[in-house]
Scaffold this active site. Sequence first.
Site, mmCIF file in Angstrom:
data_model
loop_
_atom_site.group_PDB
_atom_site.id
_atom_site.type_symbol
_atom_site.label_atom_id
_atom_site.label_comp_id
_atom_site.label_asym_id
_atom_site.label_seq_id
_atom_site.Cartn_x
_atom_site.Cartn_y
_atom_site.Cartn_z
ATOM 1 N N CYS A 183 -4.171 16.846 -19.759
ATOM 2 C CA CYS A 183 -3.990 15.940 -20.902
ATOM 3 C C CYS A 183 -3.826 14.485 -20.462
ATOM 4 O O CYS A 183 -3.771 13.596 -21.312
ATOM 5 C CB CYS A 183 -2.801 16.368 -21.766
ATOM 6 S SG CYS A 183 -1.186 16.066 -21.015
ATOM 7 N N VAL A 239 3.687 4.053 -1.045
ATOM 8 C CA VAL A 239 4.027 4.725 -2.304
ATOM 9 C C VAL A 239 5.516 5.089 -2.332
ATOM 10 O O VAL A 239 5.963 5.813 -3.210
ATOM 11 C CB VAL A 239 3.151 5.989 -2.485
ATOM 12 C CG1 VAL A 239 1.676 5.622 -2.593
ATOM 13 C CG2 VAL A 239 3.369 6.998 -1.344
ATOM 14 N N HIS A 242 -1.456 1.509 -4.171
ATOM 15 C CA HIS A 242 -1.897 2.909 -4.109
ATOM 16 C C HIS A 242 -1.007 3.837 -4.929
ATOM 17 O O HIS A 242 -0.958 5.042 -4.675
ATOM 18 C CB HIS A 242 -1.961 3.372 -2.641
ATOM 19 C CG HIS A 242 -3.058 2.703 -1.858
ATOM 20 N ND1 HIS A 242 -3.000 2.533 -0.485
ATOM 21 C CD2 HIS A 242 -4.243 2.167 -2.260
ATOM 22 C CE1 HIS A 242 -4.114 1.917 -0.088
ATOM 23 N NE2 HIS A 242 -4.870 1.673 -1.139
ATOM 24 N N GLN A 298 0.844 -1.199 0.000
ATOM 25 C CA GLN A 298 0.000 0.000 0.000
ATOM 26 C C GLN A 298 0.880 1.249 0.000
ATOM 27 O O GLN A 298 0.389 2.355 -0.165
ATOM 28 C CB GLN A 298 -0.882 0.017 1.252
ATOM 29 C CG GLN A 298 -1.852 -1.157 1.337
ATOM 30 C CD GLN A 298 -2.523 -1.200 2.709
ATOM 31 O OE1 GLN A 298 -3.483 -0.502 2.967
ATOM 32 N NE2 GLN A 298 -1.991 -2.035 3.593
ATOM 33 N N ALA A 326 8.583 -4.462 12.758
ATOM 34 C CA ALA A 326 8.839 -5.403 11.663
ATOM 35 C C ALA A 326 10.329 -5.512 11.336
ATOM 36 O O ALA A 326 10.807 -6.576 10.943
ATOM 37 C CB ALA A 326 8.053 -4.969 10.423
HETATM 38 C C1 BJW Z 1 4.336 -1.020 12.695
HETATM 39 C C2 BJW Z 1 5.436 -0.249 12.989
HETATM 40 C C3 BJW Z 1 6.632 -1.003 12.975
HETATM 41 C C4 BJW Z 1 3.843 1.163 13.068
HETATM 42 N N1 BJW Z 1 6.577 -2.336 12.708
HETATM 43 N N2 BJW Z 1 4.194 -2.248 12.453
HETATM 44 C C5 BJW Z 1 -15.285 -1.030 2.530
HETATM 45 C C6 BJW Z 1 -15.723 -0.638 3.765
HETATM 46 C C7 BJW Z 1 -15.642 0.702 4.155
HETATM 47 C C8 BJW Z 1 -15.119 1.673 3.312
HETATM 48 C C9 BJW Z 1 -14.667 1.284 2.079
HETATM 49 C C10 BJW Z 1 -14.765 -0.046 1.697
HETATM 50 N N3 BJW Z 1 -14.246 -0.156 0.457
HETATM 51 C C11 BJW Z 1 -13.810 1.065 0.059
HETATM 52 C C12 BJW Z 1 -14.068 1.973 1.025
HETATM 53 C C13 BJW Z 1 -13.738 3.431 0.975
HETATM 54 C C14 BJW Z 1 -12.275 3.726 1.277
HETATM 55 C C15 BJW Z 1 -11.924 3.161 2.642
HETATM 56 O O1 BJW Z 1 -11.272 2.155 2.785
HETATM 57 N N4 BJW Z 1 -12.301 3.862 3.691
HETATM 58 C C16 BJW Z 1 -11.982 3.424 5.060
HETATM 59 C C17 BJW Z 1 -11.052 4.454 5.723
HETATM 60 C C18 BJW Z 1 -13.245 3.193 5.828
HETATM 61 N N5 BJW Z 1 -11.424 3.183 0.237
HETATM 62 C C19 BJW Z 1 -11.190 3.821 -0.902
HETATM 63 O O2 BJW Z 1 -11.724 4.883 -1.157
HETATM 64 C C20 BJW Z 1 -10.273 3.149 -1.898
HETATM 65 N N6 BJW Z 1 -10.857 3.132 -3.184
HETATM 66 C C21 BJW Z 1 -11.903 2.371 -3.482
HETATM 67 O O3 BJW Z 1 -12.408 1.609 -2.675
HETATM 68 O O4 BJW Z 1 -12.354 2.503 -4.789
HETATM 69 C C22 BJW Z 1 -13.650 1.988 -5.106
HETATM 70 C C23 BJW Z 1 -14.601 3.089 -4.752
HETATM 71 C C24 BJW Z 1 -14.629 4.219 -5.534
HETATM 72 C C25 BJW Z 1 -15.530 5.242 -5.221
HETATM 73 C C26 BJW Z 1 -16.352 5.135 -4.098
HETATM 74 C C27 BJW Z 1 -16.271 4.009 -3.283
HETATM 75 C C28 BJW Z 1 -15.395 2.968 -3.629
HETATM 76 C C29 BJW Z 1 -8.977 3.933 -2.067
HETATM 77 C C30 BJW Z 1 -8.179 3.991 -0.825
HETATM 78 C C31 BJW Z 1 -6.949 4.883 -1.064
HETATM 79 C C32 BJW Z 1 -6.095 5.035 0.183
HETATM 80 N N7 BJW Z 1 -5.083 6.012 -0.079
HETATM 81 C C33 BJW Z 1 -4.057 6.275 0.916
HETATM 82 C C34 BJW Z 1 -3.125 7.407 0.376
HETATM 83 C C35 BJW Z 1 -2.221 6.857 -0.714
HETATM 84 C C36 BJW Z 1 -1.293 7.912 -1.247
HETATM 85 C C37 BJW Z 1 -0.338 8.448 -0.208
HETATM 86 O O5 BJW Z 1 0.449 7.706 0.399
HETATM 87 O O6 BJW Z 1 -0.384 9.661 0.012
HETATM 88 O O7 BJW Z 1 -3.294 5.094 1.159
HETATM 89 S S1 BJW Z 1 -4.697 6.689 2.533
HETATM 90 C C38 BJW Z 1 -3.452 5.821 3.442
HETATM 91 O O8 BJW Z 1 -4.028 4.666 4.111
HETATM 92 C C39 BJW Z 1 -2.510 5.244 2.375
HETATM 93 C C40 BJW Z 1 -2.166 3.915 2.962
HETATM 94 O O9 BJW Z 1 -1.661 3.051 1.945
HETATM 95 C C41 BJW Z 1 -3.471 3.469 3.538
HETATM 96 C C42 BJW Z 1 -3.356 2.401 4.607
HETATM 97 O O10 BJW Z 1 -2.586 2.852 5.676
HETATM 98 P P1 BJW Z 1 -1.584 1.856 6.400
HETATM 99 O O11 BJW Z 1 -0.481 1.506 5.488
HETATM 100 O O12 BJW Z 1 -2.355 0.735 6.977
HETATM 101 O O13 BJW Z 1 -0.974 2.789 7.524
HETATM 102 P P2 BJW Z 1 -1.557 3.157 8.978
HETATM 103 O O14 BJW Z 1 -0.869 4.377 9.410
HETATM 104 O O15 BJW Z 1 -3.032 3.172 8.971
HETATM 105 O O16 BJW Z 1 -1.123 1.934 9.892
HETATM 106 C C43 BJW Z 1 0.229 1.691 10.213
HETATM 107 C C44 BJW Z 1 0.316 0.380 10.956
HETATM 108 O O17 BJW Z 1 1.668 0.066 11.145
HETATM 109 C C45 BJW Z 1 -0.333 0.413 12.349
HETATM 110 O O18 BJW Z 1 -1.129 -0.755 12.506
HETATM 111 C C46 BJW Z 1 0.855 0.385 13.305
HETATM 112 O O19 BJW Z 1 0.588 -0.332 14.512
HETATM 113 C C47 BJW Z 1 1.875 -0.341 12.475
HETATM 114 N N8 BJW Z 1 3.263 -0.033 12.760
HETATM 115 N N9 BJW Z 1 5.167 1.045 13.217
HETATM 116 C C48 BJW Z 1 5.371 -2.913 12.462
HETATM 117 N N10 BJW Z 1 7.840 -0.426 13.236
HETATM 118 ZN ZN ZN Z 2 -0.622 17.910 -19.785
#
Ligand code: BJW
Ligand code: ZN
Length: 244
Positions: A134, A107, A123, A105, A235
């Site tokens: 464009c 980037v 992502h 996930q 990790a």
């Molecule tokens: C450690 C540690 C160490 C710390 N060792 N561990 C079903 C149900 C409900 C909602 C939805 C659903 N399906 C879709 C949705 C809507 C939405 C969604 O999920 N919403 C929820 C918040 C409820 N999803 C979307 O909109 C997605 N698109 C989609 O579904 O398209 C179809 C659609 C279209 C139109 C309408 C509806 C549906 C797209 C999601 C895009 C997410 N984008 C981001 C930004 C990416 C670009 C960027 O980086 O700027 O992605 S948001 C952000 O969250 C980023 C991450 O990849 C993503 C996940 O975060 P991640 O990686 O889990 O990080 P954290 O911070 O949350 O967690 C860190 C973890 O690490 C923690 O657990 C710590 O404990 C741990 N940790 N240090 C090991 N050292």
């Molecule tokens: Zn352009």
Amino acid sequence: MTDQPPDELVALRDRLTAETRITVLTGAGISAASGIPTFRGGQDSLWQNHRPEELATPAAFNRDPELVWRWYDWRRGLIAQAEPNAAHRTLAHLQERCQVQIVTQNVDGLHDRAGSRNVLEFHGSIWRVRCLSCGREETDERVPIPILPRCAQCHGLLRPGVVWFGESIAPEILDASVDAARHCQVFVVIGTSGAVYPAAGLATVARESGARTLEFNLAPSEISSQMDIFVPGSAAETLPWLID
Ligand code: BJW
Ligand code: ZN
């Protein structure tokens, strides 16, 4: 965290062969030890008092592209300075021993830089930009990037080549990721809160397809209940147990 691998992890590790298919889902936690802030919960997860959920949306970009670009420019600077850590390197080594497919996930490109091949960037990439006028997409590694950046071809506004809330995952990446979750024997989840879909749903696909499920995280996540084995800790310290 203990300083010994759990027995069930050792047993699983000892059964891995060159034919074992492992699919790995990584999140921001795997890059935390490289100095890149996570999105939720961590001390650094706020940027200038904005929650990531308020910045990583098309609406936020439409409202204030300068603010959103400043956030990405800050993160691009951190990532450019960062190095892959022991967890990224472990996954690259694992690819020499088993059939590994990484779905990230993140980037930040750190899996590639650690030597992993064929990484599925669920992502997108922070180093890609796309023209809103464009549609031209390209790699742009400038740090700092001029704010606001403009398309070399048509002078339209560029946006980061990442997937924001409400936007679809690229169909070929989604299909390949679901396929990898469905056809693996071991599904490993590392450093994700499991709060964002459809990425988090890959764990359910894997589990329902019969994979052993295994999670590495500092603390239980929203998908920990679907895991056979939970390995607490950073990790960068615990993942090397998979190969040592
Ligand atoms: C450690 C540690 C160490 C710390 N060792 N561990 C079903 C149900 C409900 C909602 C939805 C659903 N399906 C879709 C949705 C809507 C939405 C969604 O999920 N919403 C929820 C918040 C409820 N999803 C979307 O909109 C997605 N698109 C989609 O579904 O398209 C179809 C659609 C279209 C139109 C309408 C509806 C549906 C797209 C999601 C895009 C997410 N984008 C981001 C930004 C990416 C670009 C960027 O980086 O700027 O992605 S948001 C952000 O969250 C980023 C991450 O990849 C993503 C996940 O975060 P991640 O990686 O889990 O990080 P954290 O911070 O949350 O967690 C860190 C973890 O690490 C923690 O657990 C710590 O404990 C741990 N940790 N240090 C090991 N050292
Ligand atoms: Zn352009």
